[in-house]
Design a protein around this motif. Structure first.
Motif: not given
Lengths: 115, 112
Positions: A6, A23, A92
């Motif tokens: 990320q 992400c 994420c």
């Protein structure tokens, strides 16, 4: 096996500005999730993708949040315009499939501070 | 509407003793439960899970117990170690398997 990547890790913006988070899930993971974690609370699902299609976005504030997963791999989450209450960590996660009790692998998160 | 609740925001335990973290849920459609552990500045990592057809699952120092009638599960850590100090999240999946719902977390501090 590389984990969920990320970026950016940290972002500070003023209210009404916009921000985007990126992400990259684990290779081969079909399902991708964006969670919002406000300080002192558990992660809350914002949106779930299966490949490049949206499975669940019922808790995404669509007036200001948007997300896409072009080509079924990387994903971006955008907030425009940001509000003070958007200050949170945006996590994420990815998993092999969406069916059954599969385990989600999380990234380290992107911490957003809205001033 | 919080479907998964962790009523203790924090817990402090002496090294070597047992840590017991509790979790309650309201949705009877949940049929799989997980515990995640989170260190500062890192994402949550999977710790242990249990299916609703079982009442206990053990993995080394970690044991999860499920009481379906009470809609309650607990995580036992024995013996507790300083490296176990982290935030622990309880999570549940419904029988459609398409959404993971988290509790608010419990911060565990294990004192040397």
């Amino acid at each position: 096996e590389a984990g969920v990547a990320q970026s950016p890790r940290y972002k500070i913006i003023e209210k009404r500005q916009s921000v985007a988070f990126w992400c990259n899930p684990i290779s081969g993971h079909a399902t991708l999730y964006w969670y919002q974690q406000i300080l002192g609370q558990g992660p809350k699902l914002l949106i779930q993708f299966q490949n490049n299609g949206v499975v669940d976005d019922s808790q995404l504030p669509k007036d200001r949040f948007s997300a896409e997963r072009l080509k079924g791999v990387d994903s971006t989450l955008k907030i425009q315009p940001a509000k003070l209450e958007d200050s949170a960590v945006y996590l994420c996660a990815s998993s092999l499939t969406r069916a059954g009790a599969n385990v989600l692998t999380f990234g380290a998160g992107s911490r957003l501070t809205v001033l | 509407d919080q479907q998964v609740k962790q009523n203790s925001p924090s817990l402090s335990v002496q090294e070597g003793r047992i840590s017991i973290l509790n979790c309650d849920y309201t949705n009877s459609m949940f049929d799989y439960f997980l515990w995640y552990k989170k260190y500062p500045a890192e994402g949550p990592t999977f710790l242990i899970s249990i299916s609703s057809i079982k009442d206990k699952n053990e993995d080394g120092r970690f044991t999860v117990f499920l009481n379906k009638s009470a809609k309650h599960l607990s995580l036992h850590i024995v013996p507790s170690q300083p490296g176990d100090s982290a935030v622990y999240f309880c999570a549940a999946i419904n029988n459609a398997g398409n959404m993971l719902t988290f509790g608010g977390g419990t911060r565990l501090m294990v004192k040397p």
